[in-house]
Design an enzyme around this catalytic site. Structure first.
Site, mmCIF file in Angstrom:
data_model
loop_
_atom_site.group_PDB
_atom_site.id
_atom_site.type_symbol
_atom_site.label_atom_id
_atom_site.label_comp_id
_atom_site.label_asym_id
_atom_site.label_seq_id
_atom_site.Cartn_x
_atom_site.Cartn_y
_atom_site.Cartn_z
ATOM 1 N N HIS A 81 0.809 -1.222 0.000
ATOM 2 C CA HIS A 81 0.000 0.000 0.000
ATOM 3 C C HIS A 81 0.846 1.277 0.000
ATOM 4 O O HIS A 81 0.474 2.267 0.656
ATOM 5 C CB HIS A 81 -0.957 0.000 1.201
ATOM 6 C CG HIS A 81 -1.716 -1.277 1.356
ATOM 7 N ND1 HIS A 81 -1.285 -2.306 2.168
ATOM 8 C CD2 HIS A 81 -2.838 -1.716 0.761
ATOM 9 C CE1 HIS A 81 -2.125 -3.319 2.083
ATOM 10 N NE2 HIS A 81 -3.069 -2.997 1.226
ATOM 11 N N CYS A 82 1.977 1.262 -0.716
ATOM 12 C CA CYS A 82 2.882 2.435 -0.793
ATOM 13 C C CYS A 82 3.342 2.876 0.596
ATOM 14 O O CYS A 82 3.720 4.039 0.776
ATOM 15 C CB CYS A 82 2.238 3.633 -1.486
ATOM 16 S SG CYS A 82 1.711 3.327 -3.158
ATOM 17 N N ALA A 83 3.269 1.998 1.579
ATOM 18 C CA ALA A 83 3.625 2.415 2.940
ATOM 19 C C ALA A 83 4.400 1.310 3.654
ATOM 20 O O ALA A 83 3.948 0.764 4.663
ATOM 21 C CB ALA A 83 2.363 2.786 3.716
#
Ligand SMILES: Cc1ncc(COP(=O)(O)O)c(C=O)c1O
Length: 378
Positions: free
Chosen positions: A337-339
């Site tokens: 999740h791009c995190a």
């Protein structure tokens, strides 16, 4: 069966008024604010200013003129971080940031900015006292998300704002997961800079977002170019929003964003939050029965947004998302999740997670069906 449970990435569907506003703008107005001496330009400028006014009302922002439109939250965050921080400065962030904050900070670190990431607990919760303890004489900025897109955890921004204010440090908030979905009051939370996406909780189209800047904060420009008016000087204008809006803006998108923000104001953030929280509770309750399933994030519902990420022992999240999509037409998002920082904090960096993110247009039946679909796959 069909459900869109990926609202944390981009909200869908949009309110009817948003589709109509974009269509009407493109067919009937068509011009760009600040470019052209005709009524179409005036109408485009009026719409953009009205959007700034509606956003200022929603966020209790100090001055609508301090709202610069961008393509997304990422651009706004880059603008703020690179416009404020200089080599020799120290910045405090959290251990659950999205790459939209983390990567620019890592780039700035290579240019001589010192970065401290205050550790959050595995559920993403953060003790404001740890932020206070991380302050140094050279701390210029605290840059943090308001809520995690992986864990759903809401950070205590009001308390962090007070700490920042008491120490004369600026506070930049990444409101990607909260703008429109959770109450934000820039004045009482003492937020100096706030980055928001237009395409999530504000129901605008893709390619919309913005940076809210408190009057008196001078940002170095990140992009230079045409400002429509004040063309003679070789530097960007001092005044906001022109200083930060080089080049032709997404005027049709902004018209849609205005309709989206009006929708949020009409419904009220409290009602939107109540609906999304009820769906979150329903989803977590329904998933509780799944053997081997763990829900990431805080147990206390009041401390989370409508993001429910899960891991299931023995299953790869990407495969679960693929079957949910292909067999049930249920849209979720799996992976990191791009995190990756949030996953590292939660202990899921190796596995990733499967994320359900219901929105204001999601129904209780859709949430139940999603839980049943997951159960039937397992
Ligand atoms: C917490 C957080 N910050 C920043 C972003 C980036 O937003 P945008 O895609 O509008 O650039 C996102 C998007 O998912 C997010 O969840």
């Amino acid at each position: 069966m069909s459900a869109y449970l990926d609202n944390a990435a981009t909200s869908w569907p949009k309110p009817e008024a948003v589709y109509l506003a974009v269509d009407a703008f493109m067919r009937q107005v068509g011009a760009t604010p600040g470019r052209g001496g005709h009524w179409r330009e005036e109408e485009a400028a009026r719409i953009a200013d009205e959007a700034r006014g509606a956003l200022a009302q929603l966020l209790n922002a100090p001055d609508p003129a301090g709202i610069a439109f961008t393509m997304n939250a990422t651009q706004a965050l880059n603008m703020a971080l690179k416009g404020i921080l200089r080599p020799g400065d120290h910045v405090i962030t959290s251990s659950i940031e999205h790459n939209a904050v983390w990567r620019p900070l890592k780039a700035l670190e290579r240019r001589g900015v010192a970065v401290t990431a205050v550790p959050c607990a595995a559920d993403g919760t953060l003790d404001p006292a740890d932020v206070a303890a991380a302050i140094r004489p050279d701390t210029r900025l605290i840059a943090m998300l308001h809520a995690s897109n992986v864990l759903g955890t809401i950070l205590p921004i009001g308390e962090i704002g007070k700490i920042a204010h008491d120490h004369g440090i600026l506070l930049l908030v990444d409101a990607a997961q909260t703008a429109g979905a959770y109450p934000i009051d820039m004045a009482s939370m003492r937020i100096d800079l706030l980055a928001f996406p237009g395409h999530k909780g504000l129901y605008g189209p893709h390619g919309t977002g913005g940076l809210v800047v408190r009057p008196g904060i001078q940002l170095e420009t990140w992009v230079e170019g045409g400002s429509g008016t004040e063309s003679a000087p070789e530097t960007m204008p001092e005044a906001l929003p022109l200083r930060l809006e080089a080049g032709t803006q997404n005027a049709a998108g902004i018209a849609g964003l205005l309709a989206g923000v009006r929708f949020v104001l009409e419904q009220g953030v409290a009602r939107i939050r109540e609906h999304e929280l009820a769906l979150t509770a329903l989803l977590i309750d329904a998933l509780r029965e799944v053997p081997g399933l763990a829900v990431l994030g805080p147990v206390d519902l009041e401390r989370r947004t409508a993001v429910v990420s899960v891991t299931v022992e023995g299953y790869i999240p990407d495969q679960l998302a693929a079957v949910l999509d292909q067999v049930f037409d249920i849209a979720t998002r799996a992976g990191l999740h791009c995190a990756p920082q949030a996953h590292r904090t939660a202990g899921t960096l190796e596995t990733g997670a499967l994320r359900f993110s219901p929105g204001y247009f999601t129904t209780a039946d859709e949430v139940r069906e999603a839980a049943e679909a997951l159960l039937s796959i397992l």
